[in-house]
Design a protein around this motif. Structure first.
Motif, PDB file in Angstrom:
ATOM      1  N   GLY A 296       0.364 -42.548 -16.957  1.00  0.00           N
ATOM      2  CA  GLY A 296       1.460 -41.882 -16.272  1.00  0.00           C
ATOM      3  C   GLY A 296       1.032 -40.720 -15.400  1.00  0.00           C
ATOM      4  O   GLY A 296       1.862 -39.912 -14.974  1.00  0.00           O
ATOM      5  N   ILE A 297      -0.271 -40.630 -15.119  1.00  0.00           N
ATOM      6  CA  ILE A 297      -0.794 -39.575 -14.255  1.00  0.00           C
ATOM      7  C   ILE A 297      -0.824 -40.101 -12.826  1.00  0.00           C
ATOM      8  O   ILE A 297      -1.372 -41.174 -12.557  1.00  0.00           O
ATOM      9  CB  ILE A 297      -2.211 -39.165 -14.700  1.00  0.00           C
ATOM     10  CG1 ILE A 297      -2.178 -38.605 -16.125  1.00  0.00           C
ATOM     11  CG2 ILE A 297      -2.811 -38.143 -13.735  1.00  0.00           C
ATOM     12  CD1 ILE A 297      -3.550 -38.396 -16.741  1.00  0.00           C
ATOM     13  N   ASN A 298      -0.228 -39.353 -11.901  1.00  0.00           N
ATOM     14  CA  ASN A 298      -0.242 -39.751 -10.496  1.00  0.00           C
ATOM     15  C   ASN A 298      -1.624 -39.524  -9.895  1.00  0.00           C
ATOM     16  O   ASN A 298      -2.369 -38.644 -10.348  1.00  0.00           O
ATOM     17  CB  ASN A 298       0.821 -38.991  -9.716  1.00  0.00           C
ATOM     18  CG  ASN A 298       2.229 -39.402 -10.125  1.00  0.00           C
ATOM     19  OD1 ASN A 298       2.475 -40.540 -10.522  1.00  0.00           O
ATOM     20  ND2 ASN A 298       3.160 -38.455 -10.058  1.00  0.00           N
ATOM     21  N   VAL A 299      -1.946 -40.302  -8.882  1.00  0.00           N
ATOM     22  CA  VAL A 299      -3.320 -40.373  -8.406  1.00  0.00           C
ATOM     23  C   VAL A 299      -3.428 -40.090  -6.907  1.00  0.00           C
ATOM     24  O   VAL A 299      -2.697 -40.662  -6.093  1.00  0.00           O
ATOM     25  CB  VAL A 299      -3.916 -41.767  -8.705  1.00  0.00           C
ATOM     26  CG1 VAL A 299      -5.309 -41.895  -8.097  1.00  0.00           C
ATOM     27  CG2 VAL A 299      -3.964 -42.021 -10.208  1.00  0.00           C
ATOM     28  N   ILE A 300      -4.354 -39.202  -6.571  1.00  0.00           N
ATOM     29  CA  ILE A 300      -4.822 -39.036  -5.201  1.00  0.00           C
ATOM     30  C   ILE A 300      -6.243 -39.566  -5.189  1.00  0.00           C
ATOM     31  O   ILE A 300      -7.101 -39.083  -5.940  1.00  0.00           O
ATOM     32  CB  ILE A 300      -4.819 -37.548  -4.785  1.00  0.00           C
ATOM     33  CG1 ILE A 300      -3.420 -36.960  -4.888  1.00  0.00           C
ATOM     34  CG2 ILE A 300      -5.364 -37.383  -3.360  1.00  0.00           C
ATOM     35  CD1 ILE A 300      -3.400 -35.445  -4.823  1.00  0.00           C
ATOM     36  N   LEU A 301      -6.509 -40.573  -4.395  1.00  0.00           N
ATOM     37  CA  LEU A 301      -7.848 -41.155  -4.388  1.00  0.00           C
ATOM     38  C   LEU A 301      -8.466 -41.069  -3.001  1.00  0.00           C
ATOM     39  O   LEU A 301      -7.764 -41.013  -1.994  1.00  0.00           O
ATOM     40  CB  LEU A 301      -7.816 -42.595  -4.891  1.00  0.00           C
ATOM     41  CG  LEU A 301      -7.005 -43.623  -4.107  1.00  0.00           C
ATOM     42  CD1 LEU A 301      -7.873 -44.357  -3.096  1.00  0.00           C
ATOM     43  CD2 LEU A 301      -6.357 -44.627  -5.062  1.00  0.00           C
ATOM     44  N   THR A 302      -9.792 -41.028  -2.980  1.00  0.00           N
ATOM     45  CA  THR A 302     -10.491 -41.028  -1.698  1.00  0.00           C
ATOM     46  C   THR A 302     -11.341 -42.284  -1.577  1.00  0.00           C
ATOM     47  O   THR A 302     -11.748 -42.891  -2.566  1.00  0.00           O
ATOM     48  CB  THR A 302     -11.394 -39.792  -1.526  1.00  0.00           C
ATOM     49  OG1 THR A 302     -12.623 -39.971  -2.253  1.00  0.00           O
ATOM     50  CG2 THR A 302     -10.695 -38.513  -1.973  1.00  0.00           C
ATOM     51  N   TYR A 303     -11.584 -42.644  -0.326  1.00  0.00           N
ATOM     52  CA  TYR A 303     -12.479 -43.746  -0.013  1.00  0.00           C
ATOM     53  C   TYR A 303     -13.352 -43.301   1.149  1.00  0.00           C
ATOM     54  O   TYR A 303     -12.990 -42.395   1.907  1.00  0.00           O
ATOM     55  CB  TYR A 303     -11.689 -45.008   0.362  1.00  0.00           C
ATOM     56  CG  TYR A 303     -10.869 -44.846   1.629  1.00  0.00           C
ATOM     57  CD1 TYR A 303     -11.377 -45.227   2.863  1.00  0.00           C
ATOM     58  CD2 TYR A 303      -9.592 -44.280   1.601  1.00  0.00           C
ATOM     59  CE1 TYR A 303     -10.637 -45.057   4.037  1.00  0.00           C
ATOM     60  CE2 TYR A 303      -8.847 -44.105   2.757  1.00  0.00           C
ATOM     61  CZ  TYR A 303      -9.384 -44.499   3.966  1.00  0.00           C
ATOM     62  OH  TYR A 303      -8.656 -44.320   5.120  1.00  0.00           O
TER      63      TYR A 303
END
Length: 253
Positions: A28-35
């Motif tokens: 339930g943790i929201n995610v900011i991801l990088t590529y």
């Protein structure tokens, strides 16, 4: 992203980073991801996370380009401010990296600099820039390698940068203690992904060798790692700080 924890994960479009993002989202943790380059894969992962009912967004980032970090965090802060009313997140997972198998006597200065800039210098200054946006009581998880404990010929530079990350982890755990920010490092063993050209995954002879020196009798897979990072982002791990956790199935015991 209201009323929930938020994690920022670098290098999350594939491999370990992707699995880490999925397992964190399951909690339930929201995610900011990088590529770095694979925007399509990153957007596919965002859609996959959103289908599970968790929020996610992807940003392009070259973790060797320290001059871009301010702009990156400005974008992230603006997004968070719009969605949550504040510009901070709770967990930083420094996962982005590369793996080059280069014999010591054939390593060039350019190869040395590339690995150092991504694996250590970039992590050092990215984390430094992130502190302004990291909530007190949050957590940082760095990614090292089993190769800091046992030797794999051809990984002298790679393992040296990871050893530096392990030492940095302990320093951060001490220096950030006044903000109650926990800092730990995981050290995966050999994992069957496309990392370092997919040697563990695709080379049958090498795969068999790794299995033979691992207590649990097989090579690792990305799914073996994600849950450990997700655990470190939980209240259950609230008293774990400044630790190196090897996740290798008992490789080279």
């Amino acid at each position: 992203m209201e009323n929930t924890k938020i994690a920022l994960i670098t290098g999350a479009s594939r491999g370990l980073g992707k699995e880490i993002a999925l397992r964190i989202a399951e909690r339930g943790i929201n995610v900011i991801l990088t590529y770095h380059l694979n925007k399509e894969k990153a957007e596919e992962l965002v859609a996959q996370i959103q289908k599970k009912g968790t929020k996610a967004i992807a940003y392009q980032l070259d973790t060797s380009r320290i001059d871009t970090f301010d702009d990156f965090f400005n974008q992230v802060a603006e997004h968070l401010k719009e969605k949550t009313g504040h510009s901070k997140f709770d967990y930083l997972i420094n996962n982005a990296g590369i793996g080059n198998n280069i014999p010591f006597d054939k390593t060039t200065e350019a190869q040395f600099d590339e690995l150092t800039n991504i694996q250590f210098k970039g992590v050092f200054f990215f984390t430094q820039k992130a502190l302004k946006y990291l909530n007190d009581g949050g957590s940082i998880i760095n990614v090292s390698s089993g190769l800091t404990r046992f030797v794999g010929p051809g990984y002298a530079v790679y393992a040296s940068t990871k050893a530096a990350i392990e030492n940095l982890t302990r320093y951060l755990a001490k220096e950030l203690s006044d903000r109650e920010i926990r800092v730990n490092v995981i050290a995966p063993g050999a994992i069957a992904t496309d990392f370092a050209g997919g040697q563990v995954r695709d080379n049958k002879q090498y795969n068999n060798y790794i299995s033979s020196v691992t207590a649990l009798g097989r090579v690792g897979v990305a799914e073996d790692i994600g849950g450990v990072v997700a655990f470190l982002c939980s209240k259950d791990a609230a008293w774990i700080n400044g630790q190196r956790i090897e996740v290798s199935g008992g490789m080279n015991l």
